[in-house]
Design a protein around this motif. Structure first.
Motif, mmCIF file in Angstrom:
data_model
loop_
_atom_site.group_PDB
_atom_site.id
_atom_site.type_symbol
_atom_site.label_atom_id
_atom_site.label_comp_id
_atom_site.label_asym_id
_atom_site.label_seq_id
_atom_site.Cartn_x
_atom_site.Cartn_y
_atom_site.Cartn_z
ATOM 1 N N THR A 1 0.909 -1.071 0.006
ATOM 2 C CA THR A 1 -0.238 -0.066 -0.257
ATOM 3 C C THR A 1 0.826 1.287 0.051
ATOM 4 N N ALA A 2 0.207 2.005 -0.793
ATOM 5 C CA ALA A 2 1.496 3.605 -0.650
ATOM 6 C C ALA A 2 1.171 3.949 0.658
ATOM 7 N N VAL A 3 2.188 5.464 0.664
ATOM 8 C CA VAL A 3 1.740 5.623 1.863
ATOM 9 C C VAL A 3 2.350 7.063 1.665
ATOM 10 N N ASP A 4 1.746 8.508 1.813
ATOM 11 C CA ASP A 4 2.444 9.707 1.775
ATOM 12 C C ASP A 4 3.565 10.140 2.844
ATOM 13 N N VAL A 5 4.214 10.198 3.068
ATOM 14 C CA VAL A 5 5.104 10.971 4.283
ATOM 15 C C VAL A 5 5.416 12.512 3.615
ATOM 16 N N GLY A 6 5.138 13.288 3.714
ATOM 17 C CA GLY A 6 5.463 14.622 3.015
ATOM 18 C C GLY A 6 5.260 15.536 2.649
ATOM 19 N N GLY A 7 5.019 13.862 1.104
ATOM 20 C CA GLY A 7 4.466 14.496 0.008
ATOM 21 C C GLY A 7 5.980 12.907 -0.711
ATOM 22 N N VAL A 8 6.365 12.469 -0.471
ATOM 23 C CA VAL A 8 7.219 11.419 -0.726
ATOM 24 C C VAL A 8 6.275 9.542 -0.331
ATOM 25 N N ILE A 9 6.431 9.418 -1.328
ATOM 26 C CA ILE A 9 5.216 8.376 -2.047
ATOM 27 C C ILE A 9 6.082 6.733 -1.270
ATOM 28 N N VAL A 10 5.777 6.212 -0.223
ATOM 29 C CA VAL A 10 6.383 5.026 -0.140
ATOM 30 C C VAL A 10 5.584 3.886 -0.327
ATOM 31 N N GLY A 11 6.857 2.803 -1.366
ATOM 32 C CA GLY A 11 5.182 1.941 -1.306
ATOM 33 C C GLY A 11 4.557 1.870 -2.682
ATOM 34 N N GLY A 12 3.331 0.860 -2.865
ATOM 35 C CA GLY A 12 2.810 0.555 -3.959
ATOM 36 C C GLY A 12 3.185 1.312 -5.713
ATOM 37 N N GLY A 13 4.536 0.114 -5.332
ATOM 38 C CA GLY A 13 5.307 0.531 -6.846
ATOM 39 C C GLY A 13 5.795 1.730 -7.085
#
Length: 414
Positions: free
Chosen positions: A16-28
């Motif tokens: 699952t994609a996670v938005d960390v302060g505008g940086v996307i972690v996960g989700g491809g």
């Protein structure tokens, strides 16, 4: 007979994609490089300087310790000073023991951070554990922040581990104690993530990790977690060590996991030399990803190792100078020349492999080996373009590289 994928890493594990302060972690999304400061967070200027240095080196997330009230109060000041410098890297707060209290009593800190990191092994004990864990999750919900649930085998939930050990002892086919530890780590991380979801925190705000300091243990634990969950995964070998030992161990462990498609964000947890450069761990993480063909960060320089045919140090010095030039110029190049990170250079030391390697690079130079004619042919886009001679070969070659970058990647490119 060959096995695996001969053309590159296996497809990325679906998370699952996670938005960390505008940086996307996960989700491809591309694998994210992160680091952590080792300054006292209460020392605002030292922390600002180190975060800025890590950001300049390419760290896409930076974690800071929030261990006491002075540190919590410093966080919004640090954030503001960084923004005033134009540094926008997301800040992650690392919380242990009293994180629930610090976040509740310092709302400006809770708001300034882009993510909270919780260790379920020391968020609280016995009846306090769920209450204090829940308190942090509720604050994350209030401030709309993602959370990393980070298990570490140095602070593993002893109650859970004891329960699993006792259960294993009663089994008719008991597992090895290390296998039980692996299971305890996975259950701690996934159980805490499920509890966070029960409290209302969506999977799109949860990143999990389970760090150990042994290569084989790390591979085993993350392989289990990837098979049993779809949460975004932060991967790193904890307490990796100093110098080449830490780099080799981290590269071995994370390289295997990344090849299997496991890992959404990584960190090299290197022990720095006294007064050493903290940005080394950022460069090591970038080099691993680039070497594996997963991302491009800086131009690659191929250089031969040297042998009896290269008794002169000229090619070594040129390779070093080109690497240093890239490191110094890359922040400027990155903004002015989109795509420059894909450039390939070659600095070779003799006629045996020099011309061939140079032809494979975008720009390559083949320096003369021992007893060879004192001339250095330069190859551009696979073709011999010129031959350099004399004492200024290094400066001339660096100038050729700069001109090539301007022509190929500059705004006025053809």
């Amino acid at each position: 007979m060959t096995t695996g994928n001969p053309t590159g890493p296996e497809p990325r594990h679906k998370t699952t994609a996670v938005d960390v302060g505008g940086v996307i972690v996960g989700g491809g999304a591309p694998v994210v490089v992160q680091s952590m400061t080792n300054t006292d967070t209460a020392d605002v200027m030292a922390t600002v300087a180190q975060v800025a240095a890590l950001d300049r080196a390419g760290s896409e997330l930076v974690r800071i310790t929030v261990d006491r009230d002075e540190a919590a109060k410093a966080v919004p000041v640090i954030r503001d000073k960084l923004r005033a410098r134009g540094v926008k890297v997301p800040l992650v707060g690392d919380f242990h023991y009293i994180g629930h209290k610090l976040l509740a009593e310092n709302p400006a800190c809770a708001e300034a951070l882009d993510k909270y990191r919780i260790n379920p092994g020391n968020v609280g004990f016995k009846d306090k554990k769920d209450r204090q864990f829940s308190s942090i999750i509720e604050l994350a919900l209030k401030h709309e922040k993602p959370v990393r649930i980070g298990v570490n085998w140095g602070s593993l939930d002893q109650e859970l581990l004891t329960h699993l050990m006792d259960e294993n002892a009663r089994s008719t086919a008991p597992l090895d104690a290390r296998q039980v530890m692996h299971e305890a780590m996975v259950q701690s991380a996934l159980g805490s993530a499920r509890r966070a979801e029960e409290l209302g925190l969506g999977a799109n705000r949860i990143i999990i990790s389970a760090k150990v300091s042994s290569v084989q243990d790390l591979i085993a634990v993350y392989s289990m977690m990837a098979a049993r969950s779809g949460y975004a995964l932060h991967v790193g070998l904890t307490e990796a060590g100093m110098g080449s030992k830490g780099i080799v161990a981290s590269s071995a462990a994370m390289g295997i996991l990344l090849q299997k498609g496991i890992g959404d964000t990584i960190r090299f947890s290197l022990t720095p030399e006294p007064g050493g450069d903290r940005t080394l761990e950022v460069r090591a993480a970038q080099e691993l990803l680039q070497t594996m063909g997963l991302r491009s960060f800086v131009p690659i320089v191929a250089a031969c190792p040297g042998c009896g045919r290269t008794t002169s140090t000229v090619f070594q010095e040129l390779a070093r100078d080109v690497q240093e030039m890239i490191r110094e110029r890359m922040p400027d190049w990155k903004s002015r020349y989109p795509g420059v990170e894909t450039l390939n250079l070659a600095v070779m030391g003799c006629i045996v492999n020099g011309p061939g390697e140079s032809k494979h690079a975008d720009i390559g130079i083949s320096l003369p080996g021992t007893g060879e004619t004192p001339a250095a042919p330069v190859f551009i886009d696979g073709q011999k373009a010129m031959t350099l001679r004399g004492p200024n070969i290094a400066a001339e070659f660096k100038g050729i590289v700069e001109d090539y970058i301007e022509k190929r990647y500059g705004r006025g490119k053809a």
